[in-house]
Design a protein around this motif. Structure first.
Motif, PDB file in Angstrom:
ATOM      1  N   GLU A  51      36.565  44.797  47.302  1.00 59.39           N
ATOM      2  CA  GLU A  51      37.656  44.056  47.824  1.00 59.39           C
ATOM      3  C   GLU A  51      38.013  42.678  47.024  1.00 59.39           C
ATOM      4  O   GLU A  51      38.948  42.499  46.608  1.00 59.39           O
ATOM      5  CB  GLU A  51      37.710  43.564  49.395  1.00 59.39           C
ATOM      6  CG  GLU A  51      37.804  44.799  50.341  1.00 59.39           C
ATOM      7  CD  GLU A  51      38.161  44.450  51.783  1.00 59.39           C
ATOM      8  OE1 GLU A  51      38.437  43.164  51.983  1.00 59.39           O
ATOM      9  OE2 GLU A  51      37.681  45.098  52.501  1.00 59.39           O
ATOM     10  N   SER A  52      36.880  42.051  46.680  1.00 56.63           N
ATOM     11  CA  SER A  52      37.165  40.904  45.741  1.00 56.63           C
ATOM     12  C   SER A  52      37.146  41.272  44.483  1.00 56.63           C
ATOM     13  O   SER A  52      38.259  40.508  43.800  1.00 56.63           O
ATOM     14  CB  SER A  52      35.698  39.858  46.030  1.00 56.63           C
ATOM     15  OG  SER A  52      35.342  39.470  47.080  1.00 56.63           O
ATOM     16  N   ILE A  53      36.506  42.325  43.830  1.00 59.21           N
ATOM     17  CA  ILE A  53      36.708  42.764  42.345  1.00 59.21           C
ATOM     18  C   ILE A  53      38.453  43.210  42.553  1.00 59.21           C
ATOM     19  O   ILE A  53      38.832  42.937  41.554  1.00 59.21           O
ATOM     20  CB  ILE A  53      35.976  43.836  42.393  1.00 59.21           C
ATOM     21  CG1 ILE A  53      34.568  43.270  42.289  1.00 59.21           C
ATOM     22  CG2 ILE A  53      36.224  44.760  41.039  1.00 59.21           C
ATOM     23  CD1 ILE A  53      33.153  44.528  42.177  1.00 59.21           C
ATOM     24  N   GLU A  54      38.801  43.977  43.568  1.00 51.81           N
ATOM     25  CA  GLU A  54      40.174  44.478  43.651  1.00 51.81           C
ATOM     26  C   GLU A  54      41.208  43.279  43.574  1.00 51.81           C
ATOM     27  O   GLU A  54      41.995  43.388  42.457  1.00 51.81           O
ATOM     28  CB  GLU A  54      40.368  45.340  44.670  1.00 51.81           C
ATOM     29  CG  GLU A  54      41.640  46.090  44.622  1.00 51.81           C
ATOM     30  CD  GLU A  54      41.963  47.139  45.753  1.00 51.81           C
ATOM     31  OE1 GLU A  54      43.129  47.521  45.929  1.00 51.81           O
ATOM     32  OE2 GLU A  54      40.902  47.222  46.659  1.00 51.81           O
ATOM     33  N   SER A  55      40.878  42.391  44.141  1.00 52.06           N
ATOM     34  CA  SER A  55      41.831  41.248  44.319  1.00 52.06           C
ATOM     35  C   SER A  55      41.962  40.321  42.873  1.00 52.06           C
ATOM     36  O   SER A  55      42.608  40.110  42.315  1.00 52.06           O
ATOM     37  CB  SER A  55      41.447  40.286  45.315  1.00 52.06           C
ATOM     38  OG  SER A  55      41.976  38.886  45.266  1.00 52.06           O
ATOM     39  N   ARG A  78      31.015  53.940  40.008  1.00 50.24           N
ATOM     40  CA  ARG A  78      32.101  54.770  40.311  1.00 50.24           C
ATOM     41  C   ARG A  78      33.111  53.930  41.297  1.00 50.24           C
ATOM     42  O   ARG A  78      34.289  53.803  41.250  1.00 50.24           O
ATOM     43  CB  ARG A  78      32.060  56.137  41.076  1.00 50.24           C
ATOM     44  CG  ARG A  78      31.307  57.170  39.823  1.00 50.24           C
ATOM     45  CD  ARG A  78      31.342  58.570  40.474  1.00 50.24           C
ATOM     46  NE  ARG A  78      30.283  58.935  41.525  1.00 50.24           N
ATOM     47  CZ  ARG A  78      29.114  58.943  41.294  1.00 50.24           C
ATOM     48  NH1 ARG A  78      28.598  59.125  40.037  1.00 50.24           N
ATOM     49  NH2 ARG A  78      28.380  59.347  42.308  1.00 50.24           N
ATOM     50  N   ALA A  79      32.366  53.002  42.121  1.00 48.95           N
ATOM     51  CA  ALA A  79      33.192  52.067  43.359  1.00 48.95           C
ATOM     52  C   ALA A  79      33.800  50.868  42.498  1.00 48.95           C
ATOM     53  O   ALA A  79      34.685  50.636  42.888  1.00 48.95           O
ATOM     54  CB  ALA A  79      32.287  52.012  44.429  1.00 48.95           C
ATOM     55  N   VAL A  80      33.023  50.706  41.596  1.00 49.59           N
ATOM     56  CA  VAL A  80      33.444  49.376  40.862  1.00 49.59           C
ATOM     57  C   VAL A  80      34.602  49.927  40.230  1.00 49.59           C
ATOM     58  O   VAL A  80      35.825  49.186  39.617  1.00 49.59           O
ATOM     59  CB  VAL A  80      32.256  49.018  39.942  1.00 49.59           C
ATOM     60  CG1 VAL A  80      32.915  48.010  38.671  1.00 49.59           C
ATOM     61  CG2 VAL A  80      31.008  48.153  40.659  1.00 49.59           C
ATOM     62  N   ALA A  81      34.609  51.035  39.281  1.00 47.74           N
ATOM     63  CA  ALA A  81      35.796  51.453  38.806  1.00 47.74           C
ATOM     64  C   ALA A  81      36.933  51.810  39.566  1.00 47.74           C
ATOM     65  O   ALA A  81      38.067  51.430  38.961  1.00 47.74           O
ATOM     66  CB  ALA A  81      35.430  52.739  37.848  1.00 47.74           C
ATOM     67  N   ALA A  82      36.947  52.303  40.681  1.00 48.71           N
ATOM     68  CA  ALA A  82      37.619  52.524  41.504  1.00 48.71           C
ATOM     69  C   ALA A  82      38.441  51.210  41.914  1.00 48.71           C
ATOM     70  O   ALA A  82      39.680  51.023  42.189  1.00 48.71           O
ATOM     71  CB  ALA A  82      37.437  53.216  42.831  1.00 48.71           C
ATOM     72  N   ALA A  83      37.762  50.121  42.066  1.00 51.56           N
ATOM     73  CA  ALA A  83      38.296  48.764  42.470  1.00 51.56           C
ATOM     74  C   ALA A  83      38.995  48.049  41.337  1.00 51.56           C
ATOM     75  O   ALA A  83      39.343  46.854  41.491  1.00 51.56           O
ATOM     76  CB  ALA A  83      37.078  47.875  43.146  1.00 51.56           C
ATOM     77  N   GLY A  84      38.927  48.655  40.095  1.00 47.58           N
ATOM     78  CA  GLY A  84      39.510  47.914  38.795  1.00 47.58           C
ATOM     79  C   GLY A  84      38.733  47.090  38.248  1.00 47.58           C
ATOM     80  O   GLY A  84      38.987  46.547  36.948  1.00 47.58           O
ATOM     81  N   GLY A  85      37.441  47.182  38.395  1.00 45.91           N
ATOM     82  CA  GLY A  85      36.396  46.596  37.537  1.00 45.91           C
ATOM     83  C   GLY A  85      36.041  47.005  36.276  1.00 45.91           C
ATOM     84  O   GLY A  85      36.357  48.388  36.074  1.00 45.91           O
ATOM     85  N   ARG A  86      35.837  46.305  35.322  1.00 49.43           N
ATOM     86  CA  ARG A  86      35.684  46.780  34.030  1.00 49.43           C
ATOM     87  C   ARG A  86      34.131  46.586  33.256  1.00 49.43           C
ATOM     88  O   ARG A  86      33.854  47.098  32.306  1.00 49.43           O
ATOM     89  CB  ARG A  86      36.819  46.338  32.972  1.00 49.43           C
ATOM     90  CG  ARG A  86      38.059  46.611  33.302  1.00 49.43           C
ATOM     91  CD  ARG A  86      38.882  46.431  31.973  1.00 49.43           C
ATOM     92  NE  ARG A  86      39.457  45.204  31.896  1.00 49.43           N
ATOM     93  CZ  ARG A  86      39.451  44.483  30.888  1.00 49.43           C
ATOM     94  NH1 ARG A  86      39.070  45.163  29.805  1.00 49.43           N
ATOM     95  NH2 ARG A  86      39.934  43.249  30.619  1.00 49.43           N
ATOM     96  N   LEU A  87      33.447  45.776  34.038  1.00 52.66           N
ATOM     97  CA  LEU A  87      32.160  45.440  33.577  1.00 52.66           C
ATOM     98  C   LEU A  87      31.168  45.696  34.651  1.00 52.66           C
ATOM     99  O   LEU A  87      31.404  45.356  35.762  1.00 52.66           O
ATOM    100  CB  LEU A  87      32.158  43.893  33.372  1.00 52.66           C
ATOM    101  CG  LEU A  87      30.769  43.294  32.829  1.00 52.66           C
ATOM    102  CD1 LEU A  87      30.221  43.673  31.739  1.00 52.66           C
ATOM    103  CD2 LEU A  87      30.798  41.612  32.877  1.00 52.66           C
TER     104      LEU A  87
END
Length: 210
Positions: A51-55, A78-87
């Motif tokens: 949630e923080s990554i997505e925000s 995969r969860a990081v990618a789904a949240a919009g993370g790039r690193l």
């Protein structure tokens, strides 16, 4: 959208927000951005990290590189990618995590401590190498590693970096440093987070001039 190389070129400090709560993510991310930080990492052992990554990605994703730390499995990637993370940052060298990171089109920054781990990570496709824990080494070790590692794969020193040694790590050849408790702790006021980040950036700039 800013690339990781552009982000580190603007400011080679990665802010580690271990323990960040999602409701504070937007304000803290903006404070860090305003003082010059362009790469922000939320460790996955934080409360509701995705949630923080997505925000953060929603508010700053086109102007800063947002990612996750303590990434230990390909499911995490995969969860990081789904949240919009790039690193994707890990404390260890796990080729499965590196493989999945690259398959998802994300930036890979695995942790290493020995030359063997560093070359294993590079062979697997790592983009950057996280030297961890930084407080267990002397800055001159960075220079020794740089002498044998490919020049286009930068070392990011993590752990124990503060005002007293940040300039020494850069002088030894670090591409960047990742800073956690020197900038952020849960409950720390937003203005203090920004001020401490600004002080570290000033120390880096002063070291570059000397």
């Amino acid at each position: 959208m800013i690339s990781i190389e552009e982000a580190l070129g603007a400011c080679p400090l990665v802010a580690i927000l271990r323990g960040l709560e999602p409701e504070r993510a937007g304000a803290i991310g903006q404070a860090l951005f305003d003082c010059g930080i362009r790469v922000i990492e939320v460790p996955l052992n934080s409360p509701q990290p995705y949630e923080s990554i997505e925000s953060l990605a929603r508010g700053l994703g086109d102007r800063a590189v947002i990612g996750a730390g303590t990434v230990l499995t390909d499911e995490d990637v995969r969860a990081v990618a789904a949240a919009g993370g790039r690193l994707v940052v890990s404390p260890n060298t796990d080729t499965r995590v590196i493989d999945e990171t690259k398959r998802c089109g994300l930036v890979s920054m695995p942790g290493f401590f020995t030359p063997t781990e560093a070359f294993q990570a590079l062979t697997a496709g790592a983009d950057y190498l996280k030297l961890f824990p930084g407080d267990a080494i002397q800055p001159k070790i960075v220079g020794a590693l740089r002498a044998v590692l490919p020049p286009d794969r930068g070392i990011v020193v993590t752990g124990g970096v503060g005002l007293e040694n940040i300039a020494d790590f850069f002088a030894a050849g670090a591409r960047a440093v990742a800073v956690g408790s020197s900038i952020f702790k849960p409950g720390k006021p937003v203005d203090r987070i920004g001020a401490d980040a600004a002080a570290l950036i000033a120390a880096w700039r002063e070291g570059m001039r000397s």
